[in-house]
Design an enzyme around this catalytic site. Structure first.
Site, short mmCIF file in Angstrom:
data_model
loop_
_atom_site.label_atom_id
_atom_site.label_comp_id
_atom_site.label_asym_id
_atom_site.label_seq_id
_atom_site.Cartn_x
_atom_site.Cartn_y
_atom_site.Cartn_z
N SER A 592 0.84 -1.19 0.00
CA SER A 592 0.00 0.00 0.00
C SER A 592 0.89 1.25 0.00
CB SER A 592 -0.95 -0.03 1.20
OG SER A 592 -1.98 0.91 1.06
N ASP A 680 -9.09 -5.69 -5.15
CA ASP A 680 -8.66 -4.56 -4.33
C ASP A 680 -9.48 -3.32 -4.69
OD1 ASP A 680 -7.36 -2.63 -2.86
OD2 ASP A 680 -5.35 -3.24 -3.48
N HIS A 712 -7.37 -5.82 -0.74
CA HIS A 712 -6.16 -5.04 -0.51
C HIS A 712 -5.19 -5.73 0.44
CE1 HIS A 712 -3.76 -1.43 -0.62
NE2 HIS A 712 -3.86 -1.24 0.68
#
Length: 737
Positions: A592, A680, A712
């Site tokens: 991320s 995601d 995610h």
């Protein structure tokens, strides 16, 4: 440096079978998910004890799933001291349970269970258990009063009325059925049904089957319009509460002190929904709906974000957390108290600009423990991040004094409150070298919190060949933030122990995601296995991380891609000077925003890192803005205020692009492994795909792994285990070269 007893010399493991064996062994340590403290029981000899019911989750690599199991413990005590404690038998796997909650007296237990029939169709049942028998089993799916029951932490609840006659829960609001304009109804076919029979069944709405129903984004997919539902235990009747404003999504609900109504948090979902998981900064308020008159009123401010309300044992006060709407997703929170009878609202703990004495730096959490009050309703116990560790604190609601509940001599690591009842505390403790374990203790009287003592409910299983330490970093003058000067940051370094004097260890650098989150000194599977392989791991809490005060958080927006990148590089260079690390064998691993930083580092410091792994990374902020469930993140972190009407101009689009890793892709020389989740919603996989193609265009070695059915977090058991093996082998391949 935290050390463990002596063992064999450090070895560098390269064989895939050995690595897989290490991963299998360490992945078997479970994590604690919930705790229930049973009522006090007095024996015929005058002794007193409480049963502690715990639920855990564990990876099962062979079945390719997360399994859940329960285990019970018994604690003999005299109301302020643990006399004896221990486990009652072994764990037992739980099948199909989504939620469970004991009644206030402990006489009953409610269970939400999901089952599959012969056709593979899911059904949900709400069960009530009494002692050793099931006394109610309501087929919620067959009743068709609502959609699926919410079991998540964001909205979900299973709350007993104080009289133990009703159960409150949250479910998806029933939606009218839809059908094609060209579908022929049974009435049109002439089935002979009467008009009354036809009207008794809700007619499907023509042409509505493809209308978009917004949900609450990543981790809350298909959760759109929650409804408050009540089960009457005696009659088995279910009612969906009326009176909730149409523009509000209710959740985190419980019964009012006199059972005449329901208190809940309501999130505004107009003009549209934004991703809510890990984003507590969404507009919300505390509401009360009166069941006798159907009136719904607001109990808190409605211009900020409030969440996680908890009713005191004397049923007089509610505490909850509050932060600003929008801005950084994770912020320092206020602890607010509402007096049910005087209607007075007050601030118990305020926002802390920055940590000065390293004893308390503010509250950073989106969820208080389900039971967090002392028995006398005068203190609240909570856990929060303090720099690079998770600590326990007790808050006196009258004096506003905040005291740490970890006296001198307490093991170094991270502590999380699971439950407190009648001042008996149950917590979980772990560290980078110690998997989670359970501890209990009685809350000392006010002003004597330093006398807190902990008793372990089971033996700890420390990993003997991992050592770890905190590292403190201070940016040089040229890297100071002019608006927030003097901010430092930390990292956590894991090292294999018993390193020969002449040996230099390869280093895996791991910046966290968020960016407003933190690594704390707790058990983490990936770093532990890497360390057992013979690699050092540096977990970097750059400026902008939580746990260091609100100023640190606010210092990062507008400076992403620069301040955080330089902080990580500074931490790496300091570690190389101070520890036996190999400067020619440094690699990056991040997910991320951690992936965003990893890609920035290989672009801004070409050739410095030998390999890079990026899991669902942010690569192009302007491209992400229109496709993510958190468009506000793209603007706020770029230094642009967000509103629902936000429409960046050309200059702002340019600023966002300049802060993106894609800008530096032509300078990259480091081989990159990309890992993307097909589902995601937070960082859409097109981000990683675009970067992958750009790497290929510049002849940079690149590999892309695509995980169907994963969002995610890439947390499904097969994706997590396959991901680790590919990460390890990618790192080893390029360290060898």
């Amino acid at each position: 440096m935290v050390t463990t007893p002596c063992g064999p010399l450090c070895q560098f493991i390269r064989d895939p079978k050995e690595i897989a064996s290490l991963y299998r062994d360490l992945s078997q340590f479970p994590s604690l998910s919930s705790v229930t403290i049973g009522p006090d029981v007095t024996t015929q000899y005058g002794g007193r004890y409480s049963n502690i019911y715990t639920e855990w989750s564990q990876r099962d690599l062979d079945r390719n799933e997360q399994i859940r199991f329960c285990r019970q413990y018994i604690v003999f005590h005299d109301n302020n001291t643990i006399v004896y404690s221990g486990a009652c038998g072994n764990g037992c796997e739980i099948k199909g349970e989504l939620l469970s909650r004991e009644s206030p007296s402990g006489a009953l237990k409610a269970v939400l269970r999901e089952t599959k029939n012969e056709k593979g169709e899911n059904s949900q049942f709400l069960e009530v258990w009494e002692k050793n028998r099931k006394v109610k089993s309501i087929n919620l799916t067959a009743l068709d009063k609502h959609g699926k029951v919410y079991e998540d932490e964001q909205f979900g609840c299973l709350s007993w009325s104080h009289s133990e006659s009703h159960l409150l829960y949250i479910a998806e609001k029933k939606r009218p059925k839809a059908e094609s304009f060209f579908q022929t109804s049974t009435k049109e076919l002439g089935t002979g049904a009467s008009e009354e029979e036809d009207n008794a069944v809700s007619k499907p709405i023509k042409g509505e089957q493809f209308v978009l129903h917004e949900d609450w984004g990543e981790g809350l997919v298909n959760k759109s319009v929650p409804a408050l539902c009540v089960l009457d235990i005696e009659s088995g009747n279910i009612s969906v509460l009326e009176g909730i404003p149409e523009n509000i999504s209710p959740g985190q609900a419980f019964w009012s002190p006199d059972d005449t109504g329901v208190v809940f948090v309501g999130w505004w979902h107009s003009p549209f929904r934004l991703g809510l998981k890990y984003c507590p900064n969404r507009r919300s308020a505390l509401f009360f709906v009166d069941l006798t008159g159907g009136k719904c009123e607001t109990l808190s401010t409605d211009t900020a974000s409030v969440f996680s309300p908890r009713l005191s044992p004397d049923k007089c006060r509610i505490v909850y957390l509050k932060c600003e709407e929008f801005g950084p997703h994770q912020q320092c929170c206020q602890l607010i108290m509402y007096d049910w009878y005087t209607k007075v609202t007050s601030t118990v703990v305020d926002i802390v600009p920055r940590s000065t004495d390293e004893q308390f730096a503010g509250i950073y959490t989106s969820l208080l423990a389900s039971f967090c009050w002392s028995a006398d309703s005068q203190r609240v116990v909570l856990d929060t991040v303090l720099r690079s560790k998770q600590c326990l604190f007790v808050v006196d609601i009258m004096s506003r004094k905040v005291t740490q509940l970890l006296p001198k001599g307490t093991p170094l690591g991270s502590w999380k409150l699971m439950a407190i009842d009648r001042d008996l505390l149950v917590v979980t403790f772990s560290s980078p070298s110690c998997p989670p374990t359970l501890k209990v203790g009685f809350l000392p009287p006010s002003e004597k919190e330093e006398e807190m003592t902990w008793v372990s409910l089971e033996e700890e299983n420390p990993i003997l060949d991992i050592e770890w330490s905190f590292k403190t970093h201070q940016p040089p003058q040229e890297q100071e933030n002019s608006k927030y000067p003097g901010l430092g940051f930390e990292s956590i370094l894991l090292m294999p122990r018993n390193i020969p004097a002449e040996q230099r260890i390869p280093l895996v650098v791991h910046p966290h995601g968020g960016p407003h989150s933190a690594f704390v000194s707790e058990w983490m599977l990936y770093p532990a296995v890497m360390c057992k392989m013979g690699l050092a791991v540096l977990l970097v809490n750059y400026r902008g991380s939580i746990g260091f005060g609100q100023d640190s958080i606010l210092s990062l927006p507008k400076n992403v891609g620069e301040q955080d990148v330089k902080d990580v590089q500074l931490a790496v260079e300091q570690a190389l000077r101070e520890d036996p690390l190999d400067p020619e064998k440094i690699v990056l691993c991040g997910g991320s925003h951690g992936g965003f930083l990893s890609l920035h580092l290989i672009g801004q410091y070409p050739g410095y890192y030998k390999a890079c792994v990026a899991r669902n990374p942010v690569t192009n902020l302007p491209a992400m803005f229109g496709s993510t469930d958190i468009p506000d993140w793209c603007l706020v972190e770029s230094g642009i205020p967000y509103s629902y009407q936000a429409a960046p101009d050309a200059a702002q689009w340019g600023d966002m692009l300049n802060k993106s890793p894609i800008r530096f892709v032509s300078q990259v020389k480091t081989p990159v492994l990309l890992m993307l989740g097909e589902e995601d919603r937070r960082v859409p996989n097109k981000q990683g795909l675009e970067y992958y193609k750009a790497l290929r265009a510049h002849d940079v070695p690149a590999r892309l792994l695509w995980y169907p059915g994963n969002n995610h977090s890439l947390s499904k058991v097969d994706a997590e285990s396959d991901g680790f093996m590919n990460i390890a082998l990618w790192i080893l391949k390029y360290l060898k070269e």
